[in-house]
Design a protein around this motif. Sequence first.
Motif, PDB file in Angstrom:
ATOM      1  N   THR A   1      24.580  48.178  36.379  1.00 20.77           N
ATOM      2  CA  THR A   1      24.685  49.080  35.505  1.00 20.77           C
ATOM      3  C   THR A   1      25.007  48.354  33.894  1.00 20.77           C
ATOM      4  O   THR A   1      25.193  47.386  33.697  1.00 20.77           O
ATOM      5  N   GLY A   2      24.570  49.347  32.684  1.00 21.74           N
ATOM      6  CA  GLY A   2      24.926  48.972  31.564  1.00 21.74           C
ATOM      7  C   GLY A   2      25.931  49.857  30.809  1.00 21.74           C
ATOM      8  O   GLY A   2      26.214  50.826  31.295  1.00 21.74           O
ATOM      9  N   ASP A   3      26.326  49.269  29.560  1.00 25.68           N
ATOM     10  CA  ASP A   3      26.996  50.030  28.706  1.00 25.68           C
ATOM     11  C   ASP A   3      26.519  50.621  27.386  1.00 25.68           C
ATOM     12  O   ASP A   3      25.161  50.239  27.387  1.00 25.68           O
ATOM     13  N   SER A   4      27.222  51.177  26.584  1.00 16.67           N
ATOM     14  CA  SER A   4      26.708  51.830  25.503  1.00 16.67           C
ATOM     15  C   SER A   4      25.942  50.650  24.561  1.00 16.67           C
ATOM     16  O   SER A   4      25.205  50.824  23.843  1.00 16.67           O
ATOM     17  N   ASN A   5      26.437  49.466  24.769  1.00 20.02           N
ATOM     18  CA  ASN A   5      26.087  47.955  23.953  1.00 20.02           C
ATOM     19  C   ASN A   5      24.951  47.417  24.633  1.00 20.02           C
ATOM     20  O   ASN A   5      24.426  46.210  24.222  1.00 20.02           O
ATOM     21  N   GLY A   6      24.437  47.912  25.748  1.00 23.02           N
ATOM     22  CA  GLY A   6      23.415  47.403  26.492  1.00 23.02           C
ATOM     23  C   GLY A   6      23.646  46.205  27.428  1.00 23.02           C
ATOM     24  O   GLY A   6      22.820  45.466  27.990  1.00 23.02           O
ATOM     25  N   LEU A   7      25.004  46.031  27.563  1.00 23.63           N
ATOM     26  CA  LEU A   7      25.312  44.770  28.320  1.00 23.63           C
ATOM     27  C   LEU A   7      25.187  45.336  29.930  1.00 23.63           C
ATOM     28  O   LEU A   7      25.550  46.280  30.245  1.00 23.63           O
ATOM     29  N   ILE A   8      24.570  44.295  30.646  1.00 29.77           N
ATOM     30  CA  ILE A   8      24.506  44.428  32.021  1.00 29.77           C
ATOM     31  C   ILE A   8      25.540  43.911  32.686  1.00 29.77           C
ATOM     32  O   ILE A   8      25.914  42.741  32.713  1.00 29.77           O
ATOM     33  N   ARG A   9      26.058  44.767  33.599  1.00 26.84           N
ATOM     34  CA  ARG A   9      27.231  44.349  34.514  1.00 26.84           C
ATOM     35  C   ARG A   9      26.775  44.483  35.819  1.00 26.84           C
ATOM     36  O   ARG A   9      26.161  45.587  36.376  1.00 26.84           O
ATOM     37  N   PRO A  10      27.325  43.395  36.778  1.00 26.93           N
ATOM     38  CA  PRO A  10      27.020  43.379  38.153  1.00 26.93           C
ATOM     39  C   PRO A  10      27.310  44.424  38.924  1.00 26.93           C
ATOM     40  O   PRO A  10      28.590  45.059  38.538  1.00 26.93           O
ATOM     41  N   THR A  11      26.408  44.929  40.016  1.00 23.36           N
ATOM     42  CA  THR A  11      27.132  45.730  41.039  1.00 23.36           C
ATOM     43  C   THR A  11      27.232  45.388  42.243  1.00 23.36           C
ATOM     44  O   THR A  11      27.278  45.875  43.364  1.00 23.36           O
ATOM     45  N   GLN A  12      27.187  43.726  42.644  1.00 19.33           N
ATOM     46  CA  GLN A  12      27.102  43.301  43.904  1.00 19.33           C
ATOM     47  C   GLN A  12      27.946  41.974  43.513  1.00 19.33           C
ATOM     48  O   GLN A  12      28.232  41.524  42.459  1.00 19.33           O
ATOM     49  N   ALA A  13      28.369  41.731  44.896  1.00 20.43           N
ATOM     50  CA  ALA A  13      29.223  40.613  44.894  1.00 20.43           C
ATOM     51  C   ALA A  13      29.311  39.535  46.240  1.00 20.43           C
ATOM     52  O   ALA A  13      28.974  40.426  47.327  1.00 20.43           O
ATOM     53  N   VAL A  14      29.844  38.508  46.224  1.00 22.73           N
ATOM     54  CA  VAL A  14      29.845  37.790  47.412  1.00 22.73           C
ATOM     55  C   VAL A  14      31.343  37.238  47.335  1.00 22.73           C
ATOM     56  O   VAL A  14      32.097  37.281  46.396  1.00 22.73           O
ATOM     57  N   VAL A  15      32.059  37.642  48.942  1.00 24.61           N
ATOM     58  CA  VAL A  15      33.276  37.168  48.900  1.00 24.61           C
ATOM     59  C   VAL A  15      33.210  36.215  49.883  1.00 24.61           C
ATOM     60  O   VAL A  15      32.551  36.068  51.125  1.00 24.61           O
ATOM     61  N   LEU A  16      33.807  34.915  49.617  1.00 22.38           N
ATOM     62  CA  LEU A  16      34.006  33.649  50.485  1.00 22.38           C
ATOM     63  C   LEU A  16      35.169  33.570  51.313  1.00 22.38           C
ATOM     64  O   LEU A  16      36.037  33.353  50.978  1.00 22.38           O
ATOM     65  N   ALA A  17      34.905  34.052  52.786  1.00 20.96           N
ATOM     66  CA  ALA A  17      35.960  34.239  53.557  1.00 20.96           C
ATOM     67  C   ALA A  17      35.895  33.600  54.809  1.00 20.96           C
ATOM     68  O   ALA A  17      36.210  33.909  55.804  1.00 20.96           O
ATOM     69  N   GLY A  18      35.217  32.176  54.852  1.00 21.31           N
ATOM     70  CA  GLY A  18      35.098  31.451  56.069  1.00 21.31           C
ATOM     71  C   GLY A  18      36.334  30.369  56.071  1.00 21.31           C
ATOM     72  O   GLY A  18      36.160  29.711  56.951  1.00 21.31           O
ATOM     73  N   GLY A  19      37.307  30.153  55.131  1.00 22.24           N
ATOM     74  CA  GLY A  19      38.336  29.137  55.420  1.00 22.24           C
ATOM     75  C   GLY A  19      39.240  29.231  56.683  1.00 22.24           C
ATOM     76  O   GLY A  19      39.338  30.344  56.979  1.00 22.24           O
ATOM     77  N   GLN A  20      39.684  28.057  57.001  1.00 25.31           N
ATOM     78  CA  GLN A  20      40.502  28.216  58.293  1.00 25.31           C
ATOM     79  C   GLN A  20      41.700  28.521  57.951  1.00 25.31           C
ATOM     80  O   GLN A  20      42.523  28.939  58.918  1.00 25.31           O
ATOM     81  N   GLY A  21      42.174  28.174  56.764  1.00 25.58           N
ATOM     82  CA  GLY A  21      43.817  28.658  56.243  1.00 25.58           C
ATOM     83  C   GLY A  21      44.601  27.801  57.132  1.00 25.58           C
ATOM     84  O   GLY A  21      45.720  28.426  57.588  1.00 25.58           O
TER      85      GLY A  21
END
Length: 244
Positions: free
Chosen positions: A2-22
């Motif tokens: 997505t973009g805003d009125s200033n033309g900046l592109i913002r992400p709409t996708q993400a990675v969540v790193l959830a593999g740690g053993q804790g």
Amino acid sequence: MTGDSNGLIRPTQAVVLAGGQGSRLRPYTDDRPKPMVEIPGTGTPIIGHQLAWLADEGVTDAVVSCGHLAEVLQKWLESADLPLRVTTVVETEPLGRGGGLKYAAAHLPHADQPWYATNGDIWTRFSLRDMAAFHAERDATATLALARPRIPWGAVETDTFGHITDFVEAPPSPFLINAGVYVFSAEFTELLPSRGDHERTTFPKLAREKRLAGFPIPQGAYWRAIDTAKDLTEAAKELAALGR
């Protein structure tokens, strides 16, 4: 994307790193992965809070990279009422932090668009939209969120002669740290190693080339890494005080 009125592109996708053993969160992680641990009083596992935050910030698609007890996390994701589309991936062999991030990113729906990433043990709230604008304004390839965590010990202040002048309980650290939240341009994926640690390879190279930016989390915004049982207790107190 997505973009805003200033033309900046913002992400709409993400990675969540959830593999740690804790391992430092045992016994909580004996039967569940670290992101599935619930902060007392919230009724939702850590990853549930993360996905809600990402959705609030305009993310429509997330890839969750699973590892330790992956089936427990996958089962919860399949049954939960989630505010965005979620895909899970599991490494068939250890790839290291950079390799794992690259493998997960390969499953994002839009390879030619920027993306967010977050570690699966982070509980935070700040504007990812502002961070994406910061990233774009600096024409960065990668931007790290930076936090100033509280020191877990009391600090002592002295004057120049050595007299103690004050005691400060759990003051903020004088140093900024990597907060485990990122904005990456599309080309960043190809710069990641197929195996190994990007924080020892890709990040230093980008820093030398002035293509790595650091976004300080705004003062007053909540941030905590959940590494130990004490962190769970402290987070519960802090969130109760904030009314969350």
